[in-house]
Design a protein around this motif. Structure first.
Motif, PDB file in Angstrom:
ATOM      1  N   ALA A  55       0.813  -1.216   0.000  1.00 53.48           N
ATOM      2  CA  ALA A  55       0.000   0.000   0.000  1.00 53.48           C
ATOM      3  C   ALA A  55       0.846   1.265   0.000  1.00 53.48           C
ATOM      4  N   THR A  56       2.112   1.168   0.426  1.00 55.16           N
ATOM      5  CA  THR A  56       2.965   2.365   0.521  1.00 55.16           C
ATOM      6  C   THR A  56       3.967   2.468  -0.618  1.00 55.16           C
ATOM      7  N   ARG A  57       3.830   1.615  -1.639  1.00 56.64           N
ATOM      8  CA  ARG A  57       4.757   1.690  -2.775  1.00 56.64           C
ATOM      9  C   ARG A  57       4.349   2.806  -3.720  1.00 56.64           C
ATOM     10  N   LYS A  58       5.333   3.401  -4.343  1.00 55.55           N
ATOM     11  CA  LYS A  58       5.114   4.405  -5.385  1.00 55.55           C
ATOM     12  C   LYS A  58       5.894   4.008  -6.630  1.00 55.55           C
ATOM     13  N   PRO A  59       5.256   3.981  -7.807  1.00 53.83           N
ATOM     14  CA  PRO A  59       3.825   4.228  -8.023  1.00 53.83           C
ATOM     15  C   PRO A  59       2.973   3.069  -7.510  1.00 53.83           C
ATOM     16  N   LEU A  60       1.747   3.372  -7.172  1.00 56.15           N
ATOM     17  CA  LEU A  60       0.839   2.377  -6.604  1.00 56.15           C
ATOM     18  C   LEU A  60       0.296   1.479  -7.709  1.00 56.15           C
ATOM     19  N   SER A  61       0.408   0.177  -7.507  1.00 52.66           N
ATOM     20  CA  SER A  61      -0.114  -0.770  -8.486  1.00 52.66           C
ATOM     21  C   SER A  61      -1.635  -0.672  -8.544  1.00 52.66           C
ATOM     22  N   CYS A  62      -2.192  -0.866  -9.732  1.00 53.78           N
ATOM     23  CA  CYS A  62      -3.641  -0.758  -9.903  1.00 53.78           C
ATOM     24  C   CYS A  62      -4.383  -1.856  -9.143  1.00 53.78           C
ATOM     25  N   ARG A  63      -3.703  -2.958  -8.827  1.00 57.00           N
ATOM     26  CA  ARG A  63      -4.345  -4.060  -8.102  1.00 57.00           C
ATOM     27  C   ARG A  63      -4.234  -3.923  -6.587  1.00 57.00           C
ATOM     28  N   THR A  64      -3.390  -3.028  -6.118  1.00 60.52           N
ATOM     29  CA  THR A  64      -3.130  -2.943  -4.683  1.00 60.52           C
ATOM     30  C   THR A  64      -4.343  -2.509  -3.868  1.00 60.52           C
ATOM     31  N   PRO A  65      -5.081  -1.426  -4.226  1.00 58.87           N
ATOM     32  CA  PRO A  65      -6.197  -1.002  -3.368  1.00 58.87           C
ATOM     33  C   PRO A  65      -7.215  -2.101  -3.111  1.00 58.87           C
ATOM     34  N   ARG A  66      -7.582  -2.830  -4.152  1.00 59.04           N
ATOM     35  CA  ARG A  66      -8.589  -3.870  -3.961  1.00 59.04           C
ATOM     36  C   ARG A  66      -8.023  -5.018  -3.146  1.00 59.04           C
ATOM     37  N   MET A  67      -6.723  -5.328  -3.313  1.00 58.07           N
ATOM     38  CA  MET A  67      -6.095  -6.368  -2.494  1.00 58.07           C
ATOM     39  C   MET A  67      -6.097  -5.963  -1.024  1.00 58.07           C
ATOM     40  N   VAL A  68      -5.771  -4.699  -0.762  1.00 54.13           N
ATOM     41  CA  VAL A  68      -5.730  -4.207   0.615  1.00 54.13           C
ATOM     42  C   VAL A  68      -7.107  -4.287   1.248  1.00 54.13           C
ATOM     43  N   TYR A  69      -8.128  -3.809   0.540  1.00 51.30           N
ATOM     44  CA  TYR A  69      -9.466  -3.807   1.106  1.00 51.30           C
ATOM     45  C   TYR A  69     -10.009  -5.222   1.280  1.00 51.30           C
ATOM     46  N   LYS A  70      -9.662  -6.116   0.375  1.00 49.70           N
ATOM     47  CA  LYS A  70     -10.118  -7.497   0.521  1.00 49.70           C
ATOM     48  C   LYS A  70      -9.520  -8.139   1.772  1.00 49.70           C
ATOM     49  N   ASP A 123     -16.206   8.367 -14.839  1.00 55.96           N
ATOM     50  CA  ASP A 123     -16.053   6.916 -14.947  1.00 55.96           C
ATOM     51  C   ASP A 123     -14.866   6.384 -14.146  1.00 55.96           C
ATOM     52  N   ILE A 124     -14.376   7.164 -13.180  1.00 56.41           N
ATOM     53  CA  ILE A 124     -13.228   6.762 -12.367  1.00 56.41           C
ATOM     54  C   ILE A 124     -13.634   6.709 -10.894  1.00 56.41           C
ATOM     55  N   CYS A 125     -13.210   5.650 -10.209  1.00 53.88           N
ATOM     56  CA  CYS A 125     -13.456   5.508  -8.766  1.00 53.88           C
ATOM     57  C   CYS A 125     -12.356   6.245  -8.002  1.00 53.88           C
ATOM     58  N   ALA A 126     -12.744   7.143  -7.089  1.00 56.78           N
ATOM     59  CA  ALA A 126     -11.759   7.952  -6.372  1.00 56.78           C
ATOM     60  C   ALA A 126     -11.010   7.159  -5.306  1.00 56.78           C
ATOM     61  N   VAL A 127     -11.462   5.942  -4.993  1.00 55.55           N
ATOM     62  CA  VAL A 127     -10.775   5.131  -3.980  1.00 55.55           C
ATOM     63  C   VAL A 127      -9.631   4.342  -4.597  1.00 55.55           C
ATOM     64  N   CYS A 128      -9.913   3.652  -5.704  1.00 56.53           N
ATOM     65  CA  CYS A 128      -8.884   2.799  -6.305  1.00 56.53           C
ATOM     66  C   CYS A 128      -8.298   3.386  -7.590  1.00 56.53           C
ATOM     67  N   GLY A 129      -8.922   4.417  -8.164  1.00 56.40           N
ATOM     68  CA  GLY A 129      -8.396   5.042  -9.374  1.00 56.40           C
ATOM     69  C   GLY A 129      -8.654   4.252 -10.638  1.00 56.40           C
ATOM     70  N   GLN A 130      -9.520   3.230 -10.584  1.00 53.12           N
ATOM     71  CA  GLN A 130      -9.815   2.401 -11.753  1.00 53.12           C
ATOM     72  C   GLN A 130     -11.165   2.762 -12.355  1.00 53.12           C
ATOM     73  N   LYS A 131     -11.360   2.349 -13.604  1.00 50.22           N
ATOM     74  CA  LYS A 131     -12.591   2.674 -14.319  1.00 50.22           C
ATOM     75  C   LYS A 131     -13.801   1.979 -13.693  1.00 50.22           C
TER      76      LYS A 131
END
Length: 303
Positions: free
Chosen positions: A98-113, A200-208
């Motif tokens: 979660a603290t890596r930069k740049p943040l992977s597109c899969r990380t937010p959903r992995m963290v929340y899961k 069309d963008i989610c402000a939590v994960c940044g994905q469409k």
């Protein structure tokens, strides 16, 4: 047998009275010190939380994470220590991602899961522990030929595990939520977001967002807040319920959590979250306050 027990209890009671006879003024002074310390400590903690919420949560989290390690090693609670180790290793990896930069597109959903799984398991363990305690207190264990001490032990252990890991998971999720959302750029704790949010963008994960608000999704639906910003359902639920946020990740407008809970049974999660917040204060700060009270009494020569 009962007469002997009553006689022994009576003798011990009389000895206690003799020991503390003439100390009424001292006891009253100790009670006043306790009440005054609790009031002052509560005011200071509330002010600290309101003015420096991040440092308050961080210090509380460190206490909750480290203090049990001391007691488990000292008292040889290997079962708790092993579970604490597994939780710490997985959570450390999740925080690292979660603290890596740049943040992977899969990380937010992995963290929340992960934290949603921790939250649900802790909730289930807490409910089972509570039911086991009630089961024993009403004597139902007799019908199943289960010893009262065994069923009570199971209930207390399950309740403790559920509440403890529930608190830990929510606090770590809050830290990861802040960091990921600010890294994506659609959220800023101190001011305006650094990026503009499209429809069309989610402000939590940044994905469409692929499902319209009025459509029924196969895996998950799309949720729209009262401020008209839309999100993946899992993301906004993770943000609000698991990450302890009650504002829109983009514009900081207040979120009505009760309106998000279409199922009445889901509303218990809000109450459970409030219970965890209360328990966090009780476990993390109450021992320190009691220690301060003992220190004051010792310095004044009170016993």
């Amino acid at each position: 047998m009962d007469c002997n027990l009553r006689e022994n209890w009576k003798i011990q009671h009389e000895r206690l009275h003799v020991k503390h006879r003439g100390h009424e003024a001292m006891h009253a002074e100790m009670v006043l010190i306790l009440i005054a310390t609790l009031v002052v400590a509560q005011i200071l903690l509330v002010q600290w939380k309101q003015r420096h919420n991040r440092s308050y949560n961080l210090v509380t989290l460190v206490q909750m994470w480290v203090v049990p390690l001391y007691f488990t090693v000292k008292l040889y609670w290997w079962r708790f220590l092993s579970m604490w180790g597994v939780f710490s290793v997985i959570t450390s990896y999740v925080i690292f991602r979660a603290t890596r930069k740049p943040l992977s597109c899969r990380t937010p959903r992995m963290v929340y899961k992960w934290f949603l799984l921790t939250y649900k398991l802790s909730y289930a363990a807490g409910v089972i522990g509570y039911l086991a305690i009630m089961f024993t207190m009403f004597g139902f264990n007799v019908f199943f030929r289960i010893k009262a001490e065994d069923s009570m032990d199971v209930g207390v252990v399950m309740l403790f595990y559920g509440l403890y890991y529930g608190v830990m998971g929510r606090d770590f999720a809050e830290i990861c939520s802040d960091y990921m959302a600010s890294t994506i750029g659609y959220y800023n704790m101190g001011g305006m977001p650094s990026r503009s949010l499209t429809d069309d963008i989610c402000a939590v994960c940044g994905q469409k967002i692929l499902v319209d608000v009025d459509e029924e999704g196969i895996i998950e639906d799309t949720y729209q807040l009262s401020c008209n910003h839309i999100f993946h359902e899992f993301c906004i639920r993770g943000w609000c319920i698991v990450g302890k946020k009650q504002t829109c990740p983009y514009c900081n407008e207040k979120v009505d959590l009760k309106r998000m809970m279409n199922n009445p049974w889901e509303r218990t999660h809000v109450l459970y979250g409030q219970l965890l917040d209360w328990l966090r204060y009780l476990v993390a700060w109450q021992p320190i306050i009691i220690g301060i009270v003992h220190g004051i009494n010792f310095s004044l020569g009170l016993e």
